[in-house]
Design an enzyme around this catalytic site. Structure first.
Site, PDB file in Angstrom:
ATOM      1  N   SER A 169      40.623  33.757  43.392  1.00  0.00           N
ATOM      2  CA  SER A 169      40.126  34.235  42.106  1.00  0.00           C
ATOM      3  C   SER A 169      39.673  33.187  41.113  1.00  0.00           C
ATOM      4  O   SER A 169      39.078  33.532  40.099  1.00  0.00           O
ATOM      5  CB  SER A 169      41.178  35.104  41.427  1.00  0.00           C
TER       6      SER A 169
ATOM      7  N   LYS B 103      42.305  33.379  30.553  1.00  0.00           N
ATOM      8  CA  LYS B 103      42.113  34.673  31.237  1.00  0.00           C
ATOM      9  C   LYS B 103      43.104  35.693  30.672  1.00  0.00           C
ATOM     10  O   LYS B 103      44.258  35.336  30.356  1.00  0.00           O
ATOM     11  CB  LYS B 103      42.359  34.471  32.732  1.00  0.00           C
TER      12      LYS B 103
ATOM     13  N   SER C 181      38.500  37.022  40.592  1.00  0.00           N
ATOM     14  CA  SER C 181      38.611  37.853  39.431  1.00  0.00           C
ATOM     15  C   SER C 181      38.530  37.130  38.091  1.00  0.00           C
ATOM     16  O   SER C 181      38.508  37.770  37.038  1.00  0.00           O
ATOM     17  CB  SER C 181      39.924  38.640  39.489  1.00  0.00           C
TER      18      SER C 181
END
Lengths: 526, 108
Positions: A197, A78, A173
């Site tokens: 997330s 990420k 996210s």
């Protein structure tokens, strides 16, 4: 080797036996990334360095000296983890062009074990959001939007409506990471989890999403959102793989003083056959308003599954559950207000051209660099931290946090081993529908089932369970005791085996996979 | 209870981030309203919780220099620098007061 294989079972063996080489694997993944570009899962693809890493891995396999099970395995990270020499943007204008001078500890650990870093995945700006729709590089599309399973079930509302407007979100996210794993462009990905997330997009994308206990995995190099709740998250296609990743990442890091100093022993998950000694707790407050009847039914079926297999299944109560999202809202914005203060344009990141004074330069830089969501949270956080509000809001929230954490302690003390809850309120929403509400409202709605685990620092995992009526993935969540990941994952693995979640049928993957298709296993839940 | 313009202005100064438009101010109002639900909870006698690891000792290492010497690397990411210095515009100049600024809040 088919790109769909789990690490342990097939790919690792294939690499060892030379049936596939790390460079072949890397090239196939890179090609698939290119052909699935429309998903927008990747912000940066580190093609050159990945191929170099793959070549080095190949040399090690040739010499018969692979570094371990992760050697040569393509992974994605990420884009809020620092990666040396590779741009780290947090999907924000504030860090566009920022080349990290160092690797986050978790990234370093993966590289030290021979993993091939394919690239950085897309997210909501600074990990604030539950849709992976609010980053500067645009939203991430859920690979299931393009699956045969979803297309079969979707009826265009009008003749002009086409596939383009029908796509669904990944959740967030860590949406890019979830999409990357779900679409077979990598075998595992790192996400982060502050309010859900990692688990939220895992549920929407039909992959395993593990949130480890706070303090187990180092946060050094993870650009912080909420220091007291952030953890690196693990996204994989099966529970066994999550255990492998966990084994490589967990453990004390002198560079992160919030990691516990206990010795961590990596483990292999046993194949549980007898669940009669297990006690599963069903927290009644997780039957939250807005929970879809489909997911409620699935949750119920899952509880029955355990019961029929001999486990003790009990209803439990976590009375402060409904305040967890409000509590999170205050603590998160307060910590964000503090953490975002470092972005002033002076040492790194975007810098405004305004030069009348330091303060005006800072203000302009932050005005130009942050999106509405980030700015909104900073301002709210600062409000709650004002002298006149500090006791009323911030300290109050800290007290409520203790009550929430205590709820869990009481339940686990009563003999419950693992909690079983839904992960999300419904399956993935279409993008056009999702953006009708603002980020804060959405986050408040979507984090409701995942957030409390972050409050209490407990480990939690999403296990893909079945497909919804719309042909989209639905997952269920298991929450475990602090630092009892082995027990949590063992139960999750047993459950995974029972439900046989179907493999996604994607045209793009068909073209790239030279192997024979796995026979389609239908979920025993549908 | 709406937030006063003085407080809004104060927040903009503290955060060095602007509300930009009515939506921004509304966002804060809604956030406060949302947070007010906390007051429904009885927290008498409850201690605030800073960290879930409060029962453990924080790791403290020896006060020895183990890394560093990366000045060049760190300066690479800065836009304005002179030799080994990050260059900032002149300090000690406060942001203009609300009346003097072209802030959105002027119109409030």
């Amino acid at each position: 080797a088919a790109l769909k294989d789990g690490l342990r079972s097939q790919v690792s063996a294939a690499l060892k036996e030379g049936r596939v080489t790390p460079t072949e694997l890397c090239q196939r993944c890179l090609a698939l990334i290119k052909s699935t570009k429309f998903l927008n899962a990747y912000i940066t693809v580190a093609e050159e360095t990945a191929l170099k890493q793959a070549e080095e891995s190949e040399e090690r396999y040739k010499r018969g000296q692979p570094l371990g099970i992760l050697d040569g395995i393509p992974i994605a990270v990420k884009d809020n983890f620092n990666t040396a020499g590779i741009e780290t943007t947090c999907a924000s204008n504030m860090l566009k062009g920022y080349i990290s001078p160092y690797n986050a500890t978790v990234v370093q650990k993966l590289l030290d074990r021979g993993s091939v870093l394919l690239g950085k995945t897309n997210l909501d700006e600074f990990a604030m959001g539950s849709g992976s729709t609010d980053g500067v590089f645009g939203p991430v599309r859920n690979p299931w939007s393009y699956s045969k399973q979803y297309k079969e079930k979707s009826v265009p509302k009008s003749p002009s409506e086409d596939e383009e407007s029908n796509w669904v979100i990944t959740g967030g996210s860590s949406g890019g990471s979830a999409a990357a794993v779900s679409s077979f462009t990598c075998f595992a990905a790192l996400g982060s989890d502050t309010g859900g997330s990692t688990r939220n997009p895992a549920a929407h994308c039909g992959v395993v999403g593990l949130k480890p206990t706070y303090g187990l995995i180092s946060r050094h190099g993870l650009i912080p959102l909420v220091n007291s709740m952030d953890v690196p998250g693990i996204l994989t296609r099966c529970v066994d793989d999550a255990a492998v990743l966990l084994g490589s990442l967990a453990g004390h890091d002198p560079k992160d003083s919030t990691t516990i100093q206990d010795d961590f022993q990596p483990f292999e998950l046993p194949n549980l056959t007898d669940v009669s000694k297990l006690s599963i707790g069903i927290p009644k407050e997780y039957h939250a308003p807005g929970l879809s009847s489909e997911i409620l039914a699935l949750w119920s079926k899952a509880a029955d599954l355990f019961k029929n297999a001999g486990a003790k299944v009990v209803e439990v109560s976590l009375p402060h559950t409904r305040y967890s999202i409000v509590c999170y809202h205050v603590l998160c914005t307060a910590e964000v207000a503090s953490n975002m203060a470092r972005f002033d344009g002076l040492e790194y990141g975007h810098r405004s051209d305004v030069r009348d004074s330091t303060e005006s330069m800072y203000a302009a830089t932050r005005r130009e660099g942050f999106n509405d969501v980030v700015r909104g949270r900073i301002l709210s956080g600062n409000y709650f931290l004002l002298k006149q509000n500090y006791e009323k809001y911030f300290v109050k929230a800290q007290k409520v946090r203790r009550l929430i954490a205590n709820d869990f302690v009481k339940v686990f003390r009563s003999g419950v081993d693992v909690l079983l809850t839904p992960t999300t309120l419904s399956d993935a929403a279409p993008y056009m529908e999702f953006i009708q509400e603002d980020n804060r409202t959405r986050s408040a709605q979507d984090d409701i089932l995942t957030q409390a685990a972050n409050m209490a620092g407990l480990p939690a995992i999403n296990v893909p369970t079945a497909l919804s009526e719309r042909g989209l993935p639905v997952g269920l969540q298991f929450i475990g005791r602090s630092f009892q990941e082995k027990q949590l994952l063992t139960v999750a693995k047993w459950f995974e085996k029972q439900v046989q979640f179907p493999v996604i049928q994607l045209e793009e993957v068909k073209r790239h996979d030279n192997g024979v298709f796995q026979h389609q296993k239908s979920a025993s839940f549908s | 209870q709406k937030v006063s313009v003085e407080v809004l202005d104060h927040l903009e100064h503290l955060a060095l981030v602007d509300f930009r438009d009515l939506e921004g101010v509304e966002r804060l109002q809604k956030a406060i309203q949302f947070a007010d639900q906390l007051h429904e909870v009885n927290t008498d006698g409850v201690e605030p919780m800073d960290s879930v690891l409060e029962d453990r000792c924080l790791y403290l290492r020896e006060d020895d220099v183990t890394e560093g010497n990366c000045t060049k690397q760190l300066l690479e990411n800065a836009r304005e620098k002179v030799e080994e210095y990050f260059v900032a515009p002149p300090g000690n100049i406060p942001l203009p007061k609300l009346e003097e600024r072209e802030a959105f809040l002027q119109g409030s």
